[in-house]
Design a protein around this motif. Structure first.
Motif, PDB file in Angstrom:
ATOM      1  N   GLY A  80      -3.886  -5.444  -2.920  1.00 24.72           N
ATOM      2  CA  GLY A  80      -5.155  -5.304  -2.462  1.00 24.72           C
ATOM      3  C   GLY A  80      -5.674  -3.955  -2.474  1.00 24.72           C
ATOM      4  O   GLY A  80      -5.108  -3.156  -3.190  1.00 24.72           O
ATOM      5  N   LYS A  81      -6.741  -3.594  -1.969  1.00 27.03           N
ATOM      6  CA  LYS A  81      -7.534  -2.196  -1.927  1.00 27.03           C
ATOM      7  C   LYS A  81      -6.756  -1.116  -1.344  1.00 27.03           C
ATOM      8  O   LYS A  81      -6.486  -0.062  -1.862  1.00 27.03           O
ATOM      9  CB  LYS A  81      -8.941  -2.691  -1.426  1.00 27.03           C
ATOM     10  CG  LYS A  81      -9.967  -1.230  -1.487  1.00 27.03           C
ATOM     11  CD  LYS A  81     -10.946  -1.429  -0.493  1.00 27.03           C
ATOM     12  CE  LYS A  81     -11.866  -0.155  -0.438  1.00 27.03           C
ATOM     13  NZ  LYS A  81     -13.175  -0.499   0.025  1.00 27.03           N
ATOM     14  N   GLU A  82      -6.212  -1.347  -0.068  1.00 28.35           N
ATOM     15  CA  GLU A  82      -5.385  -0.544   0.429  1.00 28.35           C
ATOM     16  C   GLU A  82      -4.060  -1.121   0.707  1.00 28.35           C
ATOM     17  O   GLU A  82      -3.692  -2.223   0.278  1.00 28.35           O
ATOM     18  CB  GLU A  82      -5.930  -0.219   2.006  1.00 28.35           C
ATOM     19  CG  GLU A  82      -7.181   0.387   1.902  1.00 28.35           C
ATOM     20  CD  GLU A  82      -7.307   1.707   1.524  1.00 28.35           C
ATOM     21  OE1 GLU A  82      -6.530   2.595   1.402  1.00 28.35           O
ATOM     22  OE2 GLU A  82      -8.625   2.168   1.078  1.00 28.35           O
ATOM     23  N   HIS A  85      -3.973  -4.246   3.075  1.00 30.63           N
ATOM     24  CA  HIS A  85      -4.284  -5.467   2.334  1.00 30.63           C
ATOM     25  C   HIS A  85      -3.194  -5.929   1.433  1.00 30.63           C
ATOM     26  O   HIS A  85      -3.076  -7.238   1.243  1.00 30.63           O
ATOM     27  CB  HIS A  85      -5.483  -5.229   1.485  1.00 30.63           C
ATOM     28  CG  HIS A  85      -6.664  -4.772   2.355  1.00 30.63           C
ATOM     29  ND1 HIS A  85      -7.205  -3.327   2.276  1.00 30.63           N
ATOM     30  CD2 HIS A  85      -7.371  -5.091   3.539  1.00 30.63           C
ATOM     31  CE1 HIS A  85      -8.161  -3.111   3.251  1.00 30.63           C
ATOM     32  NE2 HIS A  85      -8.242  -4.470   3.932  1.00 30.63           N
ATOM     33  N   SER A  86      -2.455  -5.239   0.667  1.00 31.81           N
ATOM     34  CA  SER A  86      -1.291  -5.579  -0.081  1.00 31.81           C
ATOM     35  C   SER A  86      -0.500  -6.236   0.556  1.00 31.81           C
ATOM     36  O   SER A  86       0.179  -7.395   0.385  1.00 31.81           O
ATOM     37  CB  SER A  86      -0.737  -4.188  -0.948  1.00 31.81           C
ATOM     38  OG  SER A  86      -1.737  -3.841  -1.600  1.00 31.81           O
TER      39      SER A  86
END
Length: 228
Positions: A80-82, A85-86
């Protein structure tokens, strides 16, 4: 009850002064990330391995696995973006009860015993993170002024960070905040206390070129000891 390991591999090579992502750099003729996955695969816990990779890195990883004949089973999760989020993307794929260890891909020297000890301790206490006491004097900076902290009260946080799956799912249901620097801070923000297990000095995070050189030396020393 099932055990999982989420290995987060979204880093770039910026601070390593290379275009190659840190997790793909060679460490004793094997990509860093492969060392990390091997440690979890060889542990007694035998968790299911979820590897979080940015979509733009997945083809490169597939080519590396083919080149190095790397066939340890693992599931690829889109990054993900950060980092938040991953990890959230990976957690959302987990069903049922159990425990999950979340680990930085660029900590390739994590020992099998530390992985197993983290799972064992988490199953007793609900969660546990690996951390080591600071060996340096520590100061904090606020409003352009610095002040000393008590060194014996300061711990340097590592991974794995291991949690009850239901708790970590609850924690990652909240929105992202800038003060979420690791998984423990996400869990702590919903009211849970965080337990510490002693980590390992060798469990270094490869961030700068000198870290890779040090990891190489540590691996060589470890192999020499095994031969003796």
């Amino acid at each position: 009850m099932k055990d999982y390991a989420i290995i987060v591999a979204g880093g770039s090579g910026n601070r390593m002064q290379t275009e190659t992502p840190k997790q793909f750099l060679l460490l004793k003729n094997l990509p860093v990330l492969m060392h990390t996955i091997k440690a979890f695969a060889q542990s007694d816990t035998q968790p299911k391995i979820l590897l979080v990779l940015g979509k733009d890195q997945q083809d490169s990883w597939a080519h590396l696995c083919e080149e190095f004949n790397f066939d340890i089973p693992h599931e690829i999760i889109d990054g993900g973006k950060e980092r938040f989020h991953s990890v959230k993307n990976a957690i959302q794929t987990i069903e049922g009860d159990g425990f999950v260890a979340i680990h930085d891909a660029v900590r390739p020297l994590v020992s099998k015993s530390l992985i197993d000890n983290c799972f064992k301790a988490a199953k007793v206490q609900g969660n546990v993170i690996a951390a080591i006491p600071s060996s340096d004097s520590v100061r904090i900076s606020r409003d352009q002024k610095t002040s000393a902290l008590k060194r014996d009260e300061v711990y340097l946080v590592q991974t794995p960070q291991t949690f009850n799956i239901n708790v970590i799912k609850e924690a990652y249901n909240q929105d992202f905040a800038n003060h979420f620097t690791d998984d423990a801070s996400v869990v702590e923000s919903i009211g849970y206390g965080i337990n510490i297990i002693e980590g390992e000095r060798e469990n270094l995070k490869i961030t700068y070129p000198i870290d890779l050189e040090l990891a190489e030396l540590l691996l060589k020393n470890s192999e020499c000891k095994k031969e003796l």
